[in-house]
Design a protein around this motif. Structure first.
Motif, PDB file in Angstrom:
ATOM      1  N   ILE A 122      76.887  89.779  27.100  1.00 27.96           N
ATOM      2  CA  ILE A 122      76.858  90.422  28.408  1.00 27.96           C
ATOM      3  C   ILE A 122      77.309  91.879  28.371  1.00 27.96           C
ATOM      4  CG2 ILE A 122      77.137  88.257  29.663  1.00 27.96           C
ATOM      5  CD1 ILE A 122      80.125  88.929  29.974  1.00 27.96           C
TER       6      ILE A 122
ATOM      7  N   GLU B 214      78.928  81.807  24.562  1.00 28.68           N
ATOM      8  CA  GLU B 214      77.795  81.257  23.820  1.00 28.68           C
ATOM      9  C   GLU B 214      78.088  79.850  23.314  1.00 28.68           C
ATOM     10  OE1 GLU B 214      74.992  82.276  19.959  1.00 28.68           O
ATOM     11  OE2 GLU B 214      76.450  83.736  20.675  1.00 28.68           O
TER      12      GLU B 214
ATOM     13  N   TYR C 222      72.326  93.254  32.768  1.00 27.52           N
ATOM     14  CA  TYR C 222      72.097  92.239  31.753  1.00 27.52           C
ATOM     15  C   TYR C 222      71.418  91.036  32.381  1.00 27.52           C
ATOM     16  CZ  TYR C 222      76.772  90.824  33.493  1.00 27.52           C
ATOM     17  OH  TYR C 222      77.855  90.500  34.270  1.00 27.52           O
TER      18      TYR C 222
ATOM     19  N   GLN D 262      69.144  76.645  24.248  1.00 24.75           N
ATOM     20  CA  GLN D 262      69.436  77.978  23.712  1.00 24.75           C
ATOM     21  C   GLN D 262      68.496  78.326  22.552  1.00 24.75           C
ATOM     22  OE1 GLN D 262      73.657  77.335  22.821  1.00 24.75           O
ATOM     23  NE2 GLN D 262      74.200  79.005  24.199  1.00 24.75           N
TER      24      GLN D 262
ATOM     25  N   TYR E 134      74.705  79.629  28.120  1.00 25.88           N
ATOM     26  CA  TYR E 134      74.086  80.947  28.248  1.00 25.88           C
ATOM     27  C   TYR E 134      73.083  81.232  27.137  1.00 25.88           C
ATOM     28  CZ  TYR E 134      78.226  81.563  31.171  1.00 25.88           C
ATOM     29  OH  TYR E 134      79.191  81.394  32.119  1.00 25.88           O
ATOM     30  N   ARG E 135      71.986  81.885  27.532  1.00 23.21           N
ATOM     31  CA  ARG E 135      71.083  82.505  26.564  1.00 23.21           C
ATOM     32  C   ARG E 135      70.839  83.913  27.085  1.00 23.21           C
ATOM     33  NH1 ARG E 135      69.232  83.948  21.644  1.00 23.21           N
ATOM     34  NH2 ARG E 135      67.194  83.075  21.090  1.00 23.21           N
ATOM     35  N   ILE E 136      71.528  84.880  26.492  1.00 20.94           N
ATOM     36  CA  ILE E 136      71.418  86.268  26.937  1.00 20.94           C
ATOM     37  C   ILE E 136      70.085  86.837  26.443  1.00 20.94           C
ATOM     38  CG2 ILE E 136      72.581  88.489  27.056  1.00 20.94           C
ATOM     39  CD1 ILE E 136      74.256  86.169  28.111  1.00 20.94           C
TER      40      ILE E 136
ATOM     41  N   TRP F 150      70.000  86.989  31.788  1.00 22.09           N
ATOM     42  CA  TRP F 150      70.257  85.807  30.978  1.00 22.09           C
ATOM     43  C   TRP F 150      69.782  84.534  31.661  1.00 22.09           C
ATOM     44  CZ3 TRP F 150      73.700  87.606  34.476  1.00 22.09           C
ATOM     45  CH2 TRP F 150      74.430  86.685  35.230  1.00 22.09           C
TER      46      TRP F 150
END
Length: 520
Positions: free
Chosen positions: A331, A481, A286, A308, A486-488, A288
């Motif tokens: 994730i 989030e 993953y 984001q 986080y920005r996946i 990010w």
């Protein structure tokens, strides 16, 4: 209660490109045929991205070793090939969860070790599992065994796995993966307690016939195997780290199966040479963008939320991944419990919302540094992020780092933004484990600290109810989030091509289970 589960209810770090055909061909392993592969029915030829490092499961470094170990050793249970994660019986004739911390098993009576080491017994299981968790072994795979206490031998072929605490991942990681391989106690002790690059005793459907470093590993049928007969007399595994080189070999008919680069997916979608096929699977990696919550520049949650919303994932996937991968919602990968539905997170940027949040933050003249591993897809991703954040007035300065410097970034208090990529095993606990409070500044580079998240991670690993685990892991990702850290982006993909003469057996993430490969 007997465990009947066969599949889940719901559904750390290689991109090389650009060698010329002549240059790439010169990179093939020594002794690799320059002519088209002889179509010998009994020989399967597959590519591995790395070379064998050890025949000792306790010191295996990952999937390259495991693809061999899973063919020459037995486990109580093995992964089932297919598109959903599940398991099937292997050395176990019976296995059941007697209570949350006890798993009873009985071995088949027809599995024997080579080199005169006799039948597989419960003592071998006890030795293999307890060896992994023993401090003296110094096994890097010890964490995969979780709260294993010991194995109680109750008969020649019967025993009970005893856990200190309930541990759901024992069914998805510990038993069917690296730590589940059963070795001969007598043979390993006679070898001084550690196995090198040559096996001391094997038991599976194949035997490790030979190994030439950086050239080839050869597996042969085990003539004493009493289970279902494997389809191939011989499997040749060729270590080719460059995907472009492997593609040339495959197109020339010298490989039956290889993973291909994402940049080649469109070409293979249009047609695979010699009547072959392309299989596109999601991976367990993953990717990010993370934000260091401890950095003075990133204390404002409105600023983090603006970032984001200003990242356009579809643009990244098209430019950096050739449109061959899908956007992620968290994730936890597709196919695993805890994976959030696609509608949970919009992949497209919302510049109006991002600008509104930035205005609410009161931050002006924002300039942030973005640390990036110097690999093509990551540098391209960073440039897209730089461009989209500039549309709301945020300046991003890209720091390109080589591998050693990048992976030392976790404990750097000056870290601001980071583009990261981790891998996981087929259980959601392996993803959430790196974002707990005790990992802050180690693998938790964002310094995300949330007591509720920590409690959920611990509770979910001990929860047996699949639906409850699913809900818990979804909530854990919600909290990540909501932190704004986080920005996946994507879970990438594992595109594989194979010839028309084989029937591949792949895990849901596209990795091969060689013992189950068939003939077309």
């Amino acid at each position: 209660m007997k465990i009947e589960w066969k599949k889940a209810a719901v559904g750390r770090r290689n991109f090389l490109k650009g060698a010329t055909a002549l240059g790439a061909a010169s990179l093939l392993p020594m002794g690799f045929a320059s002519r088209a592969m002889a179509q010998v029915d009994g020989v399967l030829r597959v590519r591995s991205y790395g070379d064998l490092s050890t025949m000792d499961p306790a010191h295996s470094v990952g999937v390259v070793d495991e693809s061999i170990h899973a063919s020459v050793y037995n486990k109580l249970i093995q992964y089932t090939p297919g598109t959903e994660w599940g398991w099937q019986m292997d050395a176990a004739a019976m296995i059941e969860q007697a209570d949350p911390t006890h798993i009873k098993f009985a071995l088949r009576d027809d599995i024997g070790f080579t080199n005169g080491h006799g039948a597989m017994t419960a003592e071998d299981v006890k030795f293999s599992f307890e060896r992994i968790i023993a401090d003296a072994t110094e096994s890097p795979n010890k964490p995969d065994m979780g709260p294993l206490s010991h194995v109680e031998v109750t008969g020649e072929r019967e025993g009970t796995i005893v856990l200190n605490d309930p541990f759901a991942p024992i069914w998805t990681i510990a038993l069917p993966y690296i730590t589940g391989n059963i070795v001969s106690k007598a043979a390993t002790e006679a070898a001084g307690g550690r196995i090198g690059t040559d096996p001391v005793a094997e038991s599976g459907p194949y035997l490790r016939d030979s190994w030439s470093a950086k050239e080839k590993t050869v597996l042969k049928r085990n003539p004493d195997w009493k289970g279902d007969a494997p389809a191939w007399d011989t499997i040749e595994i060729l270590p080719i780290d460059d995907e472009n080189t492997a593609e040339i070999a495959f197109d020339a008919g010298e490989l039956d199966l290889t993973r291909v680069s994402l940049g080649s997916v469109e070409r293979y979608r249009a047609g695979v040479p010699n009547g072959g096929s392309l299989i596109e699977n999601p991976s367990l990696y993953y990717v990010w963008l993370g934000m260091n919550l401890d950095h003075p520049k990133l204390q404002n949650i409105k600023l983090r939320q603006a970032i984001q919303h200003a990242i356009d994932v579809p643009s990244i996937l098209q430019a950096a991944y050739f449109g061959a991968v899908a956007p992620s919602t968290g994730i936890i990968a597709p196919g695993l419990i805890g994976h959030r539905p696609t509608e949970m997170v919009a992949p497209e940027a919302d510049f109006a919302k991002a600008a509104e949040l930035l205005a609410e933050s009161g931050e002006t003249n924002v300039t942030l540094a973005l640390d990036v591993l110097n690999k093509t897809e990551f540098t391209t991703t960073a440039q897209i992020i730089q461009a989209t954040l500039s549309q709301i007035g945020i300046t991003v300065e890209i720091n390109l780092l080589e591998s050693g410097a990048f992976w030392a970034s976790g404990d750097n208090p000056d870290l601001q933004l980071v583009l990261n990529r981790f891998s996981m095993a087929p259980d959601p606990s392996y993803a959430t484990a790196w974002f707990t409070t005790d990992q802050a500044g180690i693998w938790n580079w964002e310094r995300f600290r949330n007591p509720e998240f920590d409690a959920l991670h611990a509770a979910a690993s001990a929860e047996a109810d699949v639906a409850k685990r699913d809900e818990m892991y979804r909530r854990a990702q919600d909290m990540m989030e909501e932190s704004g850290a986080y920005r996946i982006i994507t879970h990438e993909a594992t595109p594989v091509v194979h010839t028309s003469r084989i029937t591949p057996a792949l895990r849901p993430d596209g990795l091969p289970l060689l013992r189950y490969f068939g003939k077309a």
